[in-house]
Design a protein around this motif. Structure first.
Motif, PDB file in Angstrom:
ATOM      1  N   ALA A  37      -3.454   0.628 -14.809  1.00  0.00           N
ATOM      2  CA  ALA A  37      -4.696   1.036 -14.136  1.00  0.00           C
ATOM      3  C   ALA A  37      -4.437   1.635 -12.761  1.00  0.00           C
ATOM      4  CB  ALA A  37      -5.631  -0.170 -14.007  1.00  0.00           C
ATOM      5  N   ALA A  38      -3.209   2.012 -12.483  1.00  0.00           N
ATOM      6  CA  ALA A  38      -2.799   2.439 -11.154  1.00  0.00           C
ATOM      7  C   ALA A  38      -3.586   3.601 -10.544  1.00  0.00           C
ATOM      8  CB  ALA A  38      -1.306   2.782 -11.176  1.00  0.00           C
ATOM      9  N   PRO A  39      -4.091   4.593 -11.314  1.00  0.00           N
ATOM     10  CA  PRO A  39      -4.746   5.736 -10.671  1.00  0.00           C
ATOM     11  C   PRO A  39      -5.985   5.397  -9.849  1.00  0.00           C
ATOM     12  CG  PRO A  39      -4.185   6.244 -12.943  1.00  0.00           C
ATOM     13  CD  PRO A  39      -3.976   4.777 -12.759  1.00  0.00           C
ATOM     14  N   PHE A  40      -6.531   4.207  -9.983  1.00  0.00           N
ATOM     15  CA  PHE A  40      -7.751   3.846  -9.269  1.00  0.00           C
ATOM     16  C   PHE A  40      -7.396   3.181  -7.945  1.00  0.00           C
ATOM     17  CE2 PHE A  40      -8.716   4.057 -13.756  1.00  0.00           C
ATOM     18  CZ  PHE A  40      -9.898   4.794 -13.793  1.00  0.00           C
ATOM     19  N   SER A  41      -7.569   3.903  -6.866  1.00  0.00           N
ATOM     20  CA  SER A  41      -7.113   3.415  -5.563  1.00  0.00           C
ATOM     21  C   SER A  41      -7.875   2.172  -5.111  1.00  0.00           C
ATOM     22  CB  SER A  41      -7.247   4.519  -4.512  1.00  0.00           C
ATOM     23  OG  SER A  41      -8.605   4.924  -4.377  1.00  0.00           O
ATOM     24  N   GLN A  42      -9.099   1.982  -5.587  1.00  0.00           N
ATOM     25  CA  GLN A  42      -9.886   0.827  -5.164  1.00  0.00           C
ATOM     26  C   GLN A  42      -9.552  -0.440  -5.959  1.00  0.00           C
ATOM     27  OE1 GLN A  42     -13.517   3.464  -5.418  1.00  0.00           O
ATOM     28  NE2 GLN A  42     -14.267   1.949  -3.939  1.00  0.00           N
ATOM     29  N   LEU A  43      -8.742  -0.291  -7.003  1.00  0.00           N
ATOM     30  CA  LEU A  43      -8.348  -1.456  -7.800  1.00  0.00           C
ATOM     31  C   LEU A  43      -7.186  -2.157  -7.094  1.00  0.00           C
ATOM     32  CD1 LEU A  43      -8.899  -3.006 -10.447  1.00  0.00           C
ATOM     33  CD2 LEU A  43      -7.115  -1.599 -11.509  1.00  0.00           C
ATOM     34  N   LEU A  44      -7.508  -3.201  -6.353  1.00  0.00           N
ATOM     35  CA  LEU A  44      -6.490  -3.904  -5.569  1.00  0.00           C
ATOM     36  C   LEU A  44      -5.589  -4.747  -6.451  1.00  0.00           C
ATOM     37  CD1 LEU A  44      -8.582  -5.119  -2.484  1.00  0.00           C
ATOM     38  CD2 LEU A  44      -7.420  -2.933  -2.848  1.00  0.00           C
ATOM     39  N   VAL A  45      -6.142  -5.326  -7.509  1.00  0.00           N
ATOM     40  CA  VAL A  45      -5.368  -6.142  -8.452  1.00  0.00           C
ATOM     41  C   VAL A  45      -5.799  -5.765  -9.864  1.00  0.00           C
ATOM     42  CG1 VAL A  45      -4.731  -8.467  -9.185  1.00  0.00           C
ATOM     43  CG2 VAL A  45      -5.332  -8.047  -6.784  1.00  0.00           C
ATOM     44  N   GLY A  46      -4.829  -5.343 -10.670  1.00  0.00           N
ATOM     45  CA  GLY A  46      -5.119  -4.966 -12.052  1.00  0.00           C
ATOM     46  C   GLY A  46      -4.099  -5.541 -13.001  1.00  0.00           C
ATOM     47  N   THR A  47      -3.620  -4.721 -13.914  1.00  0.00           N
ATOM     48  CA  THR A  47      -2.711  -5.194 -14.953  1.00  0.00           C
ATOM     49  C   THR A  47      -1.240  -5.094 -14.572  1.00  0.00           C
ATOM     50  OG1 THR A  47      -2.742  -2.989 -15.960  1.00  0.00           O
ATOM     51  CG2 THR A  47      -4.337  -4.614 -16.784  1.00  0.00           C
ATOM     52  N   GLU A  48      -0.973  -4.665 -13.341  1.00  0.00           N
ATOM     53  CA  GLU A  48       0.427  -4.501 -12.932  1.00  0.00           C
ATOM     54  C   GLU A  48       1.137  -5.833 -12.719  1.00  0.00           C
ATOM     55  OE1 GLU A  48      -1.961  -5.181  -9.360  1.00  0.00           O
ATOM     56  OE2 GLU A  48      -2.198  -3.839 -11.073  1.00  0.00           O
ATOM     57  N   SER A  49       0.391  -6.893 -12.628  1.00  0.00           N
ATOM     58  CA  SER A  49       0.976  -8.219 -12.446  1.00  0.00           C
ATOM     59  C   SER A  49       0.240  -9.210 -13.347  1.00  0.00           C
ATOM     60  CB  SER A  49       0.870  -8.672 -10.978  1.00  0.00           C
ATOM     61  OG  SER A  49      -0.485  -8.802 -10.594  1.00  0.00           O
ATOM     62  N   SER A  50       0.686 -10.454 -13.334  1.00  0.00           N
ATOM     63  CA  SER A  50       0.063 -11.496 -14.167  1.00  0.00           C
ATOM     64  C   SER A  50      -0.902 -12.335 -13.344  1.00  0.00           C
ATOM     65  CB  SER A  50       1.153 -12.381 -14.786  1.00  0.00           C
ATOM     66  OG  SER A  50       2.020 -11.626 -15.592  1.00  0.00           O
ATOM     67  N   ASP A  51      -1.708 -11.660 -12.549  1.00  0.00           N
ATOM     68  CA  ASP A  51      -2.646 -12.382 -11.701  1.00  0.00           C
ATOM     69  C   ASP A  51      -3.807 -12.955 -12.500  1.00  0.00           C
ATOM     70  OD1 ASP A  51      -2.528 -12.889  -8.803  1.00  0.00           O
ATOM     71  OD2 ASP A  51      -1.895 -10.803  -8.687  1.00  0.00           O
ATOM     72  N   ASP A  52      -4.602 -13.782 -11.821  1.00  0.00           N
ATOM     73  CA  ASP A  52      -5.652 -14.537 -12.490  1.00  0.00           C
ATOM     74  C   ASP A  52      -6.923 -13.738 -12.732  1.00  0.00           C
ATOM     75  OD1 ASP A  52      -4.375 -17.244 -12.612  1.00  0.00           O
ATOM     76  OD2 ASP A  52      -4.245 -16.895 -10.465  1.00  0.00           O
ATOM     77  N   ALA A  53      -7.145 -12.664 -11.965  1.00  0.00           N
ATOM     78  CA  ALA A  53      -8.371 -11.880 -12.099  1.00  0.00           C
ATOM     79  C   ALA A  53      -8.129 -10.484 -11.547  1.00  0.00           C
ATOM     80  CB  ALA A  53      -9.520 -12.559 -11.340  1.00  0.00           C
ATOM     81  N   ALA A  54      -9.030  -9.570 -11.884  1.00  0.00           N
ATOM     82  CA  ALA A  54      -8.995  -8.223 -11.319  1.00  0.00           C
ATOM     83  C   ALA A  54      -9.794  -8.206 -10.021  1.00  0.00           C
ATOM     84  CB  ALA A  54      -9.573  -7.227 -12.309  1.00  0.00           C
ATOM     85  N   VAL A  55      -9.381  -7.333  -9.093  1.00  0.00           N
ATOM     86  CA  VAL A  55     -10.076  -7.211  -7.808  1.00  0.00           C
ATOM     87  C   VAL A  55     -10.320  -5.732  -7.515  1.00  0.00           C
ATOM     88  CG1 VAL A  55     -10.045  -7.718  -5.335  1.00  0.00           C
ATOM     89  CG2 VAL A  55      -8.932  -9.292  -6.949  1.00  0.00           C
TER      90      VAL A  55
END
Length: 349
Positions: A37-55
């Protein structure tokens, strides 16, 4: 005429709680090759890591946290099932340091097998936890499903600068776990009808304890990283933190807090299949001390449902952070290890 025997919720499910989660290795294989999901500059947390939620950052002051979590019943009491599932889902927002603002219900029910009164109790249990968290259940979606499924999609808010991720641990940080381990083992004992007296209430108290302290910890600059410990066990979620942060985690096995009967039940063989799948998925990322008994390893791989938070904080602040967590109502919170420079892995001592 005799009444028809009441169906146990757990009899309708092939697995329960976060033990239903796909093993880490299976999930990684399924997600391989998926677009980032990298092209979206406002997506601070997406699928690039195994985090708990999207931001998603809305402006300089507000970011939105979005998550969803659902599973099949791990207990037979319908209201308790709803409470556990809701607490677990809301936890992802707290693990990012945020404040939940509303939830949507996710419901799958075998309509020809469950009395509507049972379903209403599940929903009521979830709604009661949302009320405790100060949020509404603002809608949802339901389907006819072969096995009972319940959970929430949860929306939260946070200041963009206060987002806490599982990628934030730094070399030298202390590691703190806020809840005891053993929920999966207790669940296995429930299925076999051997859970000791008093242990059920202990499990419910833990799994319905909101991780709201995560939002408080995000206000502290000494807290660098947070994740919640759920279906992959303390080792699996620790490994995600190690890999995301580029550090090694050193965890003392004897320092990990346990539910009061977890050790004896593990020694008696009451271990979930998910515990074994978790271990098989870690690969070379986890190092155990020589001679560690299999039952003790099972505690470290035990899938937690609505487990605690794993917190990485500056070592000089660890005592104060731990005291703050305990004072907020987490009596089993313990310091369990530290982060150090080195290849990303979890080393158990």
């Amino acid at each position: 005429m005799d009444a028809a025997p009441q169906i146990r919720l757990t009899e309708l499910a092939h697995g329960g709680g976060c033990g239903c989660k796909l093993a880490p290795s299976v999930l990684q294989n399924l997600l391989a090759g998926q677009a980032m999901a990298a092209p979206f500059s406002q997506l601070l947390v997406g699928t690039e890591s195994s985090d708990d939620a999207a931001v998603w950052q809305v402006n300089d002051e507000i970011a939105i946290i979005a998550t969803t979590d659902f599973f099949m019943p791990m207990v037979d009491d319908a209201r308790d099932f709803g409470r556990i599932a809701a607490t677990n889902a809301i936890s992802d927002v707290y693990a990012m340091g945020g404040k939940p603002v509303m939830a949507l219900a996710i419901l799958g029910i075998p309509v020809n097998k469950l009395d509507p009164a049972v379903v209403r109790e599940i929903l009521a249990g979830g709604a009661s936890v949302c009320a405790e968290a100060g949020i509404p259940v603002a809608g949802g979606h339901s389907i006819d499903c072969p096995e009972p499924v319940y959970g929430l999609a949860v929306i939260g808010i946070i200041h963009p600068s206060k987002v806490r991720r599982n990628t934030g641990a730094r070399a030298g940080d202390a590691l703190i776990l806020t809840k005891g381990i053993g929920v999966g083992i207790y669940s296995a004992a429930i299925k076999k009808g051997v859970l000791p007296d008093g242990a059920y209430d202990e499990m419910i108290a833990s799994t319905t304890l909101l991780n709201r302290v995560g939002a408080e910890l995000a206000e502290d600059p000494a807290v660098h990283g947070i994740t919640d410990v759920t279906g992959f066990g303390v080792l699996g979620h620790g490994l995600e933190m190690a890999r995301g942060s580029g550090v090694a985690l050193r965890i003392a096995a004897d320092a990990i807090p346990l539910l009061s009967r977890a050790g004896e039940l593990a020694q008696a063989g009451h271990v979930t299949g998910a515990s074994h799948r978790n271990w098989d998925s870690y690969g070379a990322g986890v190092e155990l001390p020589p001679g560690l008994p299999d039952w003790h390893r099972a505690l470290l791989t035990d899938p937690q449902t609505s487990g605690g938070l794993l917190v990485a904080c500056a070592p000089e602040a660890a005592d104060a952070v731990l005291a703050r967590i305990a004072a907020a109502g987490y009596p089993l919170a313990r310091r369990i290890g530290s982060a150090e420079a080195g290849a990303p892995r979890v080393v158990v001592t």
